[in-house]
Write an enzyme that holds these catalytic residues in place. Structure first.
Site, short mmCIF file in Angstrom:
data_model
loop_
_atom_site.label_atom_id
_atom_site.label_comp_id
_atom_site.label_asym_id
_atom_site.label_seq_id
_atom_site.Cartn_x
_atom_site.Cartn_y
_atom_site.Cartn_z
N LYS A 257 0.88 -1.16 0.00
CA LYS A 257 0.00 0.00 0.00
C LYS A 257 0.91 1.21 0.00
CE LYS A 257 -3.50 2.58 2.39
NZ LYS A 257 -3.70 3.16 3.70
N GLY B 222 -7.86 9.91 9.58
CA GLY B 222 -8.05 10.13 11.02
C GLY B 222 -9.11 11.15 11.38
N ALA C 46 -9.46 5.92 4.29
CA ALA C 46 -9.25 7.13 5.11
C ALA C 46 -10.49 7.99 5.25
CB ALA C 46 -8.11 7.98 4.56
N GLY C 47 -10.73 8.39 6.48
CA GLY C 47 -11.79 9.36 6.77
C GLY C 47 -13.13 8.74 7.10
N ASN D 223 -9.58 2.10 9.79
CA ASN D 223 -8.68 1.86 10.90
C ASN D 223 -9.08 2.68 12.13
OD1 ASN D 223 -6.56 1.20 12.58
ND2 ASN D 223 -4.99 2.25 11.41
N THR D 224 -8.89 3.99 12.03
CA THR D 224 -9.13 4.85 13.19
C THR D 224 -10.51 4.62 13.83
OG1 THR D 224 -7.71 6.52 12.21
CG2 THR D 224 -9.15 7.24 14.01
#
Lengths: 385, 255
Positions: free
Chosen positions: B95, B156, B182-183, B204-205
């Site tokens: 990645k 994040g 992301a996001g 993830n976050t």
């Protein structure tokens, strides 16, 4: 048969395959599976898939022609504005080594044959230049020995600097030849499959290179590979079922879009016209049919340029202004040398709209659109190294 | 089933390994998510060391590790990271993250394109993290990216699919799988991306920092499945008016 849901939802996966035009039976199956809800969904969707296109082309959409017109007009206005582009064809030659049942240039037809000398080409294009044309389509029969890429390159170089855009509609060429012509100033290529139905294709293409269905089918991709700014595809209407022809055309279009995102695409809708040889259309395509097909393609692909040729009558062409088509030919003569010498015989087909460029421009302005005669300059382009 | 570079994935939820309170919580959450693709920061792990925290707790039979170049600021650094990882047995999947701005961690489009081109040439399977720029997606595809990973919002931020319109264009144009990365801060964000036709999402976050990461991982798994199912089923279109057949005004010219 192809999985309909798959084709509808996942054109992405479909396009990783080589270009495969399903058989007309398979296309018919897709169309038969449509219901009026599919028509309504396609009329309201931002993205219309193959299934939606099938619905819009199907007999079910017959009752929705008014709504299709509204939707098509809305999309065309938003994407192309209040403009219509104009171009004129220049017939370079009517020599042809193919025998195609429907074409006036077909090898066995006894017509006056000629190929324009470079001087004659200059005379023809000068007349068009003075009439105010900036976009020219060079047309010829397929006679590679008489009219090869050397000749075309010379013509392109001759026209360079004078015309904004020069397209060609000649025999299919190799990728190398297309890139050579691109460097010489050719901006676009039109190559129509005539019919996507293999059986009928074989039936009407009796002799010559054009008998090779696949070589022709792969030509738009070669043009795009060579860096052409624009490629035009289409089917000759009057050979096979226009609804399925439209669906095949949509599949071809979607495939080209996925593979060649840098290439602008256009679609033409030539209906068979009277021509030498006296070929009678195998199927009748009415004005209403043609109209449904134009709207369906517009709703299916919001960005595709749609061409309306002088094969159609002035009344129809004026009526369609703003509803979907984005480009019109005007003042066309389909015989080589026909602009300089009105008596030139050996035309490809007789035109349906005899008006001059000035008259066509006036009709366009009358409904509040701007006739655009220059939209590029081949001096801007450099060949793909 | 989702297929990227010949490898098949049952789950369309990709997960990350950062920001968890402990490697045990991470293990539980990732196992609960049913995710099969887990990205790990090369700078954080030693792929070769079985004693490494992350490597130790995650079952390599269950999870396919997708090393990322997090921290690389330009193409050169990313390529170096990738090659070092490969040399130490990290495989050839990557990645690609090139983030020169440590504040926003937004990806650098120019360096990402350069690095993708070179890494593909060197035999890597490259999944570039990118801003949701449709032309960049096509350019990355053209140089051989195995998938594209446009962001929904800055990493994040949990802001969701702020780039919706751009991602929609990317999905409609791309030939390679599109993974929204992301996001995505809530299961509904992931579901939306999947409904739009994204091939997968990476979260993830939102899982790692949730009150209950394990429960949140399950919620995301369900949302991703629901979104995918809805996409396959074919969403109804939103219409402002009931469609009655309208008169053919304006078509009076037809014969």
């Amino acid at each position: 048969m192809i999985d309909i849901k798959f084709a509808e939802k996942d054109t992405k996966i479909m396009s990783q395959e080589p270009l495969i035009i399903p058989s007309f039976q398979e296309l018919q199956n897709i169309m038969d599976s449509c219901c009026s809800e599919d028509v309504e969904a396609a009329l309201h969707a931002d993205h219309v898939g193959i299934k939606g296109l099938a619905a819009l082309l199907s007999p079910l959409a017959h009752d929705y022609l008014g709504q299709m017109a509204t939707r098509s007009q809305e999309i065309t206005l938003r994407r192309f504005g209040r403009t219509v582009q104009l171009y004129a064809p220049v017939y370079l030659s009517n020599f042809c080594t193919n025998r195609c049942a429907y074409c006036g240039f077909s090898a066995e037809n006894k017509i006056d044959r000629r190929i324009l000398t470079l001087e004659e080409v200059e005379q023809e294009v000068d007349i068009l230049y003075k009439r105010g044309f900036n976009h020219i389509l060079l047309v010829s029969g397929e006679a590679p020995k008489k009219l090869g890429v050397d000749y075309l390159e010379k013509v392109a170089l001759l026209m360079r600097g004078k015309f904004a855009a020069v397209s060609i509609e000649v025999q299919p060429l190799s990728t190398e030849d297309y890139s050579r012509l691109f460097r010489a100033g050719i901006t676009a290529v039109a190559v129509y499959q005539e019919t996507y139905e293999r059986g009928i294709y074989d039936q009407v293409h009796l002799a010559g290179q054009k008998c090779d269905y696949d070589f022709r089918l792969e030509t738009p991709a070669r043009c795009a590979e060579a860096g052409m700014r624009e490629v035009g595809i289409g089917a000759l209407l009057g050979l096979a079922d226009w609804r399925l022809e439209g669906l095949a055309l949509g599949i071809h279009l979607a495939w080209l879009r996925k593979q060649y995102w840098r290439t602008a695409l256009t679609v033409s809708f030539p209906r068979l016209r009277p021509a030498a040889g006296g070929f009678a259309p195998l199927l009748n395509v009415s004005e209403r049919d043609l109209t449904q097909m134009v709207f369906a393609l517009r709703i299916f692909d919001q960005d595709v340029g749609l061409l309306m040729s002088t094969r159609e009558e002035a009344r129809y062409r004026d009526g369609m202004l703003g509803l979907g088509p984005t480009r019109l030919s005007a003042g066309s003569c389909t015989a080589p040398g026909g602009y300089a010498n009105a008596d030139s015989g050996g035309e490809q087909f007789s035109v349906g709209d005899e008006r001059s460029l000035v008259e066509v421009c006036a009709a366009i302005r009358k409904i509040g659109l701007d006739p655009v005669r220059k939209d590029w300059d081949c001096e801007f382009q450099v060949g793909k190294s | 089933m989702l297929e990227i570079a010949g490898r098949k994935f049952r789950s369309r939820l990709f997960t990350g390994t950062g920001k968890f309170s402990s490697s045990e919580v991470m293990r539980q959450a990732l196992e609960a998510s049913n995710s099969e693709m887990v990205t790990v920061a090369l700078r954080r792990v030693d792929l070769n060391d079985p004693g490494d925290d992350i490597m130790q707790v995650l079952d390599r039979e269950k999870f396919f590790f997708l090393p990322n170049t997090s921290g690389a600021r330009d193409a050169q650094e990313a390529i170096r990271l990738a090659k070092l990882a490969k040399a130490s047995g990290g495989g050839n999947w990557l990645k690609l993250e090139v983030t020169p701005d440590p504040r926003t961690l937004l990806p650098d489009p120019i360096e990402t394109l350069k690095a993708t081109e070179e890494l593909v040439r060197d035999g890597f399977v490259v999944l570039p993290y990118m801003n949701a720029d449709p032309i960049l997606a096509l350019r990355l595809q053209d140089v051989g990216a195995a998938a594209v990973m446009p962001l929904g919002a800055p990493i994040g931020t949990n802001k969701g699919l702020l780039t919706r319109d751009q991602v929609e264009i990317i999905i409609s144009q791309a030939k390679v799988p599109v993974v929204v990365d992301a996001g995505l801060g809530a299961p509904s964000h992931a579901a939306l991306a999947m409904e739009m036709g994204a091939d997968a999402v990476l979260v993830n976050t939102a899982i790692a920092v949730a009150g209950d990461p394990v429960a949140m991982a399950i919620a995301f798994a369900k949302a991703v499945e629901a979104g995918r199912e809805a996409y396959k089923a074919g969403l109804g279109t939103q219409g402002s008016e009931a469609s009655a057949s309208s008169p053919e005004t304006g078509l009076g010219f037809l014969r």
